[in-house]
Design a protein around this motif. Structure first.
Motif: not given
Length: 308
Positions: A169-190
């Motif tokens: 997320x180093x190039x993203x320009x927001x301070x939003x909710x990367x933890x939610x994006x990350x955890x949702x993607x992980x659950x999806x792949x699982x």
């Protein structure tokens, strides 16, 4: 020439099933391909997420021109169902239950598929433009997950899957909710890893339904091009947001590579303006069917006239 149809060829819902007072689906035909745009709802975010590199005055001016509040912008969320030949393709899956503290801000897809008379078990393929939570969340929600065929193939770019294994997320320009994006993607792949059908550059999922990787918004962001006879339609996912017609140089807060996202959207808007080909997009106002025109300062969005 695009033509409108009342619904996909599966029977119209009975009047008693139409329990919403807002339009939530719009059907049209691209040659021999049936297309249904479904609203998954709309979710509020700080207005600054639209353009993180815009000056406050410029963003306020754009919002004012749109008669929108200056603090919050409600992002429409559109999903597409395509029927071509013997294939029924779900393109993206909406929010599901993933948006923090806003259970009704999106997540309406399962209900609206049912209202449209579409049995999720009839879906032969799923296409994901990318793996942000508002595009994969519906696949994790009980209302849809339990009703899909257990082995339905899910098509997406290989680099998208690779990126979310260890997202940067180093190039993203927001301070939003990367933890939610990350955890949702992980659950999806699982949950769906064995059903993923990654492709490198493009993949024809059904007759005339081709997924093409563009990158930019995410490394594997893709658009879906529909072609039947002389008719065309492109579902552009998150390549373009409402402010980008006037200001394609503005960074969306969720662009993982903002400079590349600008290049991708500018090329795409230039192409669509030149060809006159219609488009549908995830975050344009429902049903988001329209065309791109050129004007003195860049591009202009021309919504299609609704037909009934």
């Amino acid at each position: 020439m695009l033509s409108v149809i009342n619904t996909l060829r599966q029977g119209s819902p009975r009047p008693e099933e139409l329990d919403e007072l807002v339009p939530s689906r719009y059907a049209l035909r691209v040659g021999e391909i049936d297309v249904l745009v479904i609203s998954d709802g709309a979710f509020p975010l700080p207005a600054t997420t639209l353009a993180t590199n815009a000056s406050p005055d410029d963003l306020a001016a754009w919002l004012g021109d749109q008669l929108q509040p200056l603090d919050v912008y409600k992002w429409p969320l559109n999903v597409v169902v395509v029927r071509s030949g013997d294939r029924t393709v779900l393109i993206d899956a909406g929010m599901g239950d993933e948006y923090p503290d806003e259970p009704r801000a999106g997540g309406l897809l399962a209900h609206r598929l049912e209202a449209a008379g579409i049995d999720p078990a009839s879906v032969t393929d799923v296409v994901l433009t990318h793996m942000h939570m508002d595009h994969i969340g519906g696949l994790l929600a009980d209302g849809l997950k339990s009703r899909l065929c257990p082995d339905v193939p899910i098509h997406l770019a290989a680099v998208e899957v690779d990126f979310w294994m260890s997202p940067d997320f180093s190039r993203n320009t927001f301070g939003g909710f990367p933890d939610v994006l990350r955890s949702t993607a992980k659950r999806f792949v699982d949950e769906y890893g064995s059903q993923l059908r990654p492709f490198d550059t493009e993949c024809e999922v059904a007759p005339g339904v081709v997924v093409h990787r563009t990158g930019g918004h995410t490394p594997g962001h893709s658009v879906v091009r529909l072609t039947s006879g002389s008719d065309r339609l492109t579902f552009i996912g998150d390549a373009v947001f409402p402010d980008h017609f006037a200001r394609p140089d503005w960074f969306n807060a969720f662009d993982h590579d903002p400079e590349e996202a600008v290049r991708v959207r500018t090329d795409l808007l230039t192409e669509l303006a030149a060809t006159g080909e219609p488009l549908v997009a995830t975050h344009l106002s429902f049903p988001s069917v329209g065309r791109v025109a050129l004007d003195d300062e860049g591009f202009r969005w021309v919504p299609a006239t609704w037909e009934y």
